[in-house]
Design a protein around this motif. Structure first.
Motif, mmCIF file in Angstrom:
data_model
loop_
_atom_site.group_PDB
_atom_site.id
_atom_site.type_symbol
_atom_site.label_atom_id
_atom_site.label_comp_id
_atom_site.label_asym_id
_atom_site.label_seq_id
_atom_site.Cartn_x
_atom_site.Cartn_y
_atom_site.Cartn_z
ATOM 1 N N ALA A 1 0.571 -0.158 3.262
ATOM 2 C CA ALA A 1 -0.135 0.382 2.102
ATOM 3 C C ALA A 1 -0.644 1.793 2.379
ATOM 4 O O ALA A 1 -0.541 2.687 1.530
ATOM 5 N N ILE A 2 -1.167 2.000 3.593
ATOM 6 C CA ILE A 2 -1.713 3.318 3.939
ATOM 7 C C ILE A 2 -0.614 4.375 3.973
ATOM 8 O O ILE A 2 -0.735 5.447 3.362
ATOM 9 N N GLY B 1 2.371 4.156 2.643
ATOM 10 C CA GLY B 1 2.969 4.287 1.317
ATOM 11 C C GLY B 1 2.157 5.208 0.427
ATOM 12 O O GLY B 1 2.703 6.081 -0.259
ATOM 13 N N LYS B 2 0.833 5.048 0.448
ATOM 14 C CA LYS B 2 -0.029 5.911 -0.355
ATOM 15 C C LYS B 2 0.023 7.349 0.136
ATOM 16 O O LYS B 2 0.016 8.293 -0.662
ATOM 17 N N LYS B 3 0.079 7.506 1.454
ATOM 18 C CA LYS B 3 0.123 8.854 2.023
ATOM 19 C C LYS B 3 1.395 9.583 1.597
ATOM 20 O O LYS B 3 1.352 10.747 1.174
ATOM 21 N N SER C 1 3.454 8.814 -0.972
ATOM 22 C CA SER C 1 3.500 8.997 -2.424
ATOM 23 C C SER C 1 2.567 10.125 -2.857
ATOM 24 O O SER C 1 2.887 10.896 -3.773
ATOM 25 N N ARG C 2 1.412 10.246 -2.188
ATOM 26 C CA ARG C 2 0.500 11.342 -2.512
ATOM 27 C C ARG C 2 1.131 12.685 -2.151
ATOM 28 O O ARG C 2 0.980 13.671 -2.885
ATOM 29 N N SER D 1 3.786 8.879 -12.149
ATOM 30 C CA SER D 1 4.518 8.487 -10.947
ATOM 31 C C SER D 1 4.672 6.973 -10.946
ATOM 32 O O SER D 1 3.772 6.252 -11.391
ATOM 33 N N SER E 1 7.900 10.914 -9.164
ATOM 34 C CA SER E 1 6.720 11.553 -9.748
ATOM 35 C C SER E 1 7.184 12.787 -10.521
ATOM 36 O O SER E 1 8.159 13.436 -10.140
ATOM 37 N N TYR F 1 8.534 3.938 3.190
ATOM 38 C CA TYR F 1 7.993 2.945 4.113
ATOM 39 C C TYR F 1 8.602 3.060 5.515
ATOM 40 O O TYR F 1 8.600 2.098 6.271
#
Length: 353
Positions: free
Chosen positions: A45-46, A48-50, A52-53, A254, A267, A288
């Motif tokens: 999750a971490i 993936g968020k990093k 995607s951001r 996104s 996005s 991932y």
């Protein structure tokens, strides 16, 4: 229930050493797997968020860079449209000018246009006057039927009246056009002519050179009609473009989408200036990738821990049961009436009793 009952009976029938060993192993396995699985999903999750951001921020930066670059050209078209010399010449009746005066006027305007001409990013700058005067830089430039005709440009500019209209011809001829009508400064209504700045689409592509969206991802720039300005394969194919156009139907956003049968994180952002969309596409494998590396390391570490736990559990079980076994030998002999053997001391047995 039947299976659970049989398992329970099987556990009851085990030797105490095996029971201790099994309980110890189960506790260790449950602990390691619980910590490992929760850590894996948390790290996924971490990361993936990093990632995607990063995708979203990169799309915003590219969109801003494209706007800034095009606004500079917009400013240039305004400089030419509001130039007093250009205003004076194109507000003059050509019929009242001699050939010598016409040549002098053309040279005067060319000198102004040359100061703003950049051959690295521009193909040409053209001004079509409503009085019939035409000035081009470079002066040797000759339109060869590529793209819209001058008449179409003039008609297009008249619709937007003093505002720059951007036209995308990147896929056909590798060009972008900035078209602007020249209006008389005093009235701001009377049209005097049309400025056409032809840009090489590679100018925009150069903004994407340092953007890394991995080999299976890409950044796309689409005009207000959804036609690609910059598109890399395979996302430049008509089917992929249509899928992306439907995904990026809103102004920005996104999400995870399927393009060409593959899953991607997409996005996009719409420019308030041009209405063009910047779309960033990155594969889920890339998204991932870091978490997969962590998962592989966790599997190795888990196997090592389980092996160590297996050995430790066996030693631990034997440590507990060995003194008991040593006590059973003299106890059995005593039960048979042989009392000549002494019992091991509690200190040696380490049983505590």
């Amino acid at each position: 229930m039947g299976i659970m009952r049989r398992l329970y009976r099987g556990f009851i029938d085990l030797k105490i050493q095996d029971k201790i060993f099994l309980c110890f192993v189960v506790v260790i396995i449950a602990s390691v797997l619980g910590i490992g699985i929760s850590s894996y999903y948390k790290s996924s999750a971490i990361f993936g968020k990093k990632t995607s951001r990063y995708n979203v921020e990169t799309v915003q930066q590219i969109s801003t860079s494209v706007d800034y670059t095009l606004e500079r050209i917009d400013d240039l078209s305004g400089i030419l449209a509001f130039d007093q010399t250009i205003q004076r010449v194109f507000n003059t009746d050509m019929g009242a000018m001699s050939e010598r005066e016409t040549i002098a006027a053309v040279n005067e305007i060319e000198s102004i246009m040359i100061t703003h001409y950049n051959s690295q990013i521009m193909r040409s700058i053209e001004i079509y006057g409503n009085n019939g005067l035409v000035v081009k830089v470079p002066s040797s430039f000759n339109e060869q039927g590529n793209g819209p005709t001058p008449k179409q440009f003039v008609e297009m500019a008249s619709v937007y009246r003093g505002k720059t209209k951007w036209l995308n011809d990147a896929q056909e001829h590798g060009l972008l056009y900035a078209v602007r009508e020249i209006n008389e400064l005093q009235t701001a209504v009377k049209p005097l002519g049309t400025v056409i700045i032809s840009l090489k689409s590679s100018m925009v592509a150069d903004l994407l050179k340092n953007v890394d969206f991995d080999q299976s991802g890409a950044v796309l720039l689409m005009d207000e009609n959804g036609s690609p300005v910059i598109a890399s394969e395979p996302f430049g194919q008509p089917q992929a473009v249509e899928e992306i156009r439907q995904i990026a139907a809103f102004s920005s956003g996104s999400s995870i989408q399927t393009i060409g049968g593959e899953r991607y994180f997409v996005s996009f952002r719409t420019s308030e200036y041009t209405g063009w969309k910047t779309v960033g596409i990155i594969s889920l494998d890339k998204l991932y990738e870091d978490s997969r590396m962590i998962r592989e390391w966790m599997i190795v570490v888990t196997l090592v821990i389980l092996l160590f736990a297996f050995v430790l559990a066996r030693i631990f079980a034997q440590t507990i049961t060995r003194p008991i076994k040593r006590m059973l030998i003299p106890m059995k002999k005593s039960a048979d009436g042989r009392f000549g053997r002494s019992f091991p001391s509690a200190a040696r047995m380490k049983s505590g009793y």
